[in-house]
Scaffold this active site. Sequence first.
Site, PDB file in Angstrom:
ATOM      1  N   ASP A  44       0.813  -1.216   0.000  1.00 31.41           N
ATOM      2  CA  ASP A  44       0.000   0.000   0.000  1.00 31.41           C
ATOM      3  C   ASP A  44       0.850   1.271   0.000  1.00 31.41           C
ATOM      4  OD1 ASP A  44       0.990  -0.310   2.495  1.00 31.41           O
ATOM      5  OD2 ASP A  44      -0.898   0.015   3.561  1.00 31.41           O
ATOM      6  N   HIS A 247      24.017   3.813 -18.179  1.00 37.73           N
ATOM      7  CA  HIS A 247      22.925   4.015 -17.222  1.00 37.73           C
ATOM      8  C   HIS A 247      23.199   3.335 -15.884  1.00 37.73           C
ATOM      9  CE1 HIS A 247      20.035   4.914 -20.788  1.00 37.73           C
ATOM     10  NE2 HIS A 247      20.786   5.942 -20.473  1.00 37.73           N
ATOM     11  N   ASP A 264      26.194  12.093 -13.169  1.00 35.96           N
ATOM     12  CA  ASP A 264      25.146  12.634 -14.048  1.00 35.96           C
ATOM     13  C   ASP A 264      23.907  12.787 -13.176  1.00 35.96           C
ATOM     14  OD1 ASP A 264      23.141  13.135 -15.895  1.00 35.96           O
ATOM     15  OD2 ASP A 264      23.791  11.590 -17.311  1.00 35.96           O
ATOM     16  N   ASP A 275      19.900  18.744 -16.132  1.00 32.45           N
ATOM     17  CA  ASP A 275      20.597  17.504 -16.483  1.00 32.45           C
ATOM     18  C   ASP A 275      22.076  17.830 -16.687  1.00 32.45           C
ATOM     19  OD1 ASP A 275      21.310  15.038 -17.477  1.00 32.45           O
ATOM     20  OD2 ASP A 275      20.040  15.124 -19.261  1.00 32.45           O
ATOM     21  N   HIS A 354      26.426   7.405 -27.979  1.00 31.03           N
ATOM     22  CA  HIS A 354      25.132   8.066 -27.783  1.00 31.03           C
ATOM     23  C   HIS A 354      25.119   9.409 -28.503  1.00 31.03           C
ATOM     24  CE1 HIS A 354      26.863  10.790 -24.728  1.00 31.03           C
ATOM     25  NE2 HIS A 354      27.410   9.734 -24.133  1.00 31.03           N
ATOM     26  N   HIS A 358      19.693  16.168 -26.202  1.00 33.46           N
ATOM     27  CA  HIS A 358      18.251  15.924 -26.352  1.00 33.46           C
ATOM     28  C   HIS A 358      17.526  17.168 -25.898  1.00 33.46           C
ATOM     29  CE1 HIS A 358      18.386  15.237 -21.969  1.00 33.46           C
ATOM     30  NE2 HIS A 358      19.473  14.505 -22.200  1.00 33.46           N
ATOM     31  N   HIS A 365      14.103  13.930 -21.099  1.00 35.36           N
ATOM     32  CA  HIS A 365      14.190  13.758 -22.555  1.00 35.36           C
ATOM     33  C   HIS A 365      12.876  14.331 -23.071  1.00 35.36           C
ATOM     34  CE1 HIS A 365      17.057  10.186 -21.688  1.00 35.36           C
ATOM     35  NE2 HIS A 365      17.668  11.344 -21.596  1.00 35.36           N
ATOM     36  N   GLU A 397      26.080  16.979 -24.493  1.00 36.31           N
ATOM     37  CA  GLU A 397      26.691  15.996 -23.605  1.00 36.31           C
ATOM     38  C   GLU A 397      27.569  14.968 -24.301  1.00 36.31           C
ATOM     39  OE1 GLU A 397      23.878  13.039 -22.025  1.00 36.31           O
ATOM     40  OE2 GLU A 397      22.254  14.321 -22.742  1.00 36.31           O
ATOM     41  N   ARG A 418      32.090  12.039 -19.384  1.00 44.33           N
ATOM     42  CA  ARG A 418      31.035  12.797 -20.075  1.00 44.33           C
ATOM     43  C   ARG A 418      30.991  14.188 -19.452  1.00 44.33           C
ATOM     44  NH1 ARG A 418      27.437   9.360 -19.830  1.00 44.33           N
ATOM     45  NH2 ARG A 418      26.103   9.908 -18.076  1.00 44.33           N
ATOM     46  N   GLU A 420      28.256  17.359 -19.523  1.00 46.12           N
ATOM     47  CA  GLU A 420      26.893  17.682 -19.982  1.00 46.12           C
ATOM     48  C   GLU A 420      26.419  18.996 -19.389  1.00 46.12           C
ATOM     49  OE1 GLU A 420      23.859  14.840 -18.761  1.00 46.12           O
ATOM     50  OE2 GLU A 420      22.523  15.588 -20.338  1.00 46.12           O
TER      51      GLU A 420
HETATM   52  N1  GLY Z   1      20.634  11.950 -17.521  1.00 49.95           N
HETATM   53  C1  GLY Z   1      19.998  11.507 -18.671  1.00 49.95           C
HETATM   54  C2  GLY Z   1      20.696  11.965 -19.856  1.00 49.95           C
HETATM   55  O1  GLY Z   1      21.765  12.534 -19.767  1.00 49.95           O
HETATM   56  O2  GLY Z   1      20.206  11.867 -20.942  1.00 49.95           O
HETATM   57 MN    MN Z   2      21.089  14.284 -20.871  1.00 52.29          MN
HETATM   58 MN    MN Z   3      22.470  13.449 -17.993  1.00 51.90          MN
END
Ligand code: GLY
Ligand code: MN
Ligand code: MN
Length: 450
Positions: A44, A247, A264, A275, A354, A358, A365, A397, A418, A420
């Site tokens: 619940d 991920h 991230d 982000d 990648h 986005h 996204h 990114e 990375r 971003e």
């Molecule tokens: N944190 C999700 C992305 O960078 O797309």
């Molecule tokens: Mn992103």
């Molecule tokens: Mn990200």
Amino acid sequence: MDTTTPVSFDVHAMRRARVVEALRELGGGVAVLLTAPTRTRNRDSEYPYRYDSAFWWLTGFGEPESAIVIVVTPDRAYTTLFCQEKDVERELWEGARLGVEAAAATLGVDLALPIDMLDEELPKVLAYAPALFIPFGSESALEAQAQQWIASVRSLHRHATPPAVIRDLSPILDELRLVKDAHELSIMRAAGSISADAHRRAMRATRAGRFEYEIEAELLYEFRRRGAQAPAYTPIVAAGVAACTLHYVANNAVLRDGDLLLVDAGCELDGYASDITRTWPINGRYTAAQRALYELVLAAQTAAIACIAPGRRYDEAHRAAVRTLTQGLLDLGVLKGSLDDLIESKAYGRFYMHGTGHWLGLDVHDVGDYRVPGSGPGRDGERPSRPLVPGMTMTVEPGLYVRAADDVPERFHDIGIRIEDDVVVTATGCELLTRGVPVEPGEIERLVRD
Ligand code: GLY
Ligand code: MN
Ligand code: MN
């Protein structure tokens, strides 16, 4: 800020007016949008409630069990909000509800009715409507419910004619949501600033022997302390080779001297996502190999950002990032061959798999077509990439993910990086929303050692 209280009624009324205009251009009809359901986590216990993004964009109303109906006829348009009724007993357990009586004036809609009346009211407004607009493919049972409303129209009156078509509401709303208004941009700037400060805090808290989750806790603490309601997505706190798992969310490993930490993470503020990714040395000093790859990713990001301006196409940033990364990998001896061949054959994809960004907004996204809507395919069989206009918001990114392999120089093994940032297209170029946290390697080293 309290998510159940609209920040300003006018912005939502203005957005609804734009939807009315779009529906009128399509011949009018009735648009129906339900907010998100509550979701059970286990037994619940529920997940924290999060409204539907498009519903929030149109209403600023954050209660579950709500729907909005926009009726557009040739000579008029009106909006009805359906919501929960006041209920002293339930509110004692679950918290205050706005209630039907207060809803119309508070939210600036024409009429408010109890959500329990939705199935009774819809056939009435659909009786002579040319079309019903609902979002297709949502996980709710809305499509089946829509068929029921249409079936009920004929039982109202024998001359009643239900809509001849059910059309997808999502592309209409997505297109409008793609370009952010001033109200949205002010929230996104604030979200970016909180997230940037959270990354600074995480850098300062980093040292060998701590665990990834301790760094995650610093981020979440800063988000919440500053009034952000939630993380916009599950934070990635990835030390060492874990950074090569795009991920990675286990966030349970120990931080080791000599490794990098990729973080991230971004907060959600009043519905809007930020982000950010930064990658820093756990001991406060990049090794020569780490720094070489870091500077290459930073150069790719700089090249990508230089392509973001009105009239430039969405995919130019990615192309620029790929070209810079591929040339850099050639210079470092990670790739061999000619630049154009390596780009053409996507040889870089082993290390950069990648996209370079986005759309960003109410969804991390975010919605919106990346290609010119309604255009025919170009020479490559795809619709052309979309030209940017002021108010579009996106991430930039680039990254490099180098796993151990015999054909890769050993000093680069198991490094994932990375960088971003979030940007908004302006009249002349773009504005960075997340540079409250540095990207220059020297500045980052100083913060980590602080
Ligand atoms: N944190 C999700 C992305 O960078 O797309
Ligand atoms: Mn992103
Ligand atoms: Mn990200």
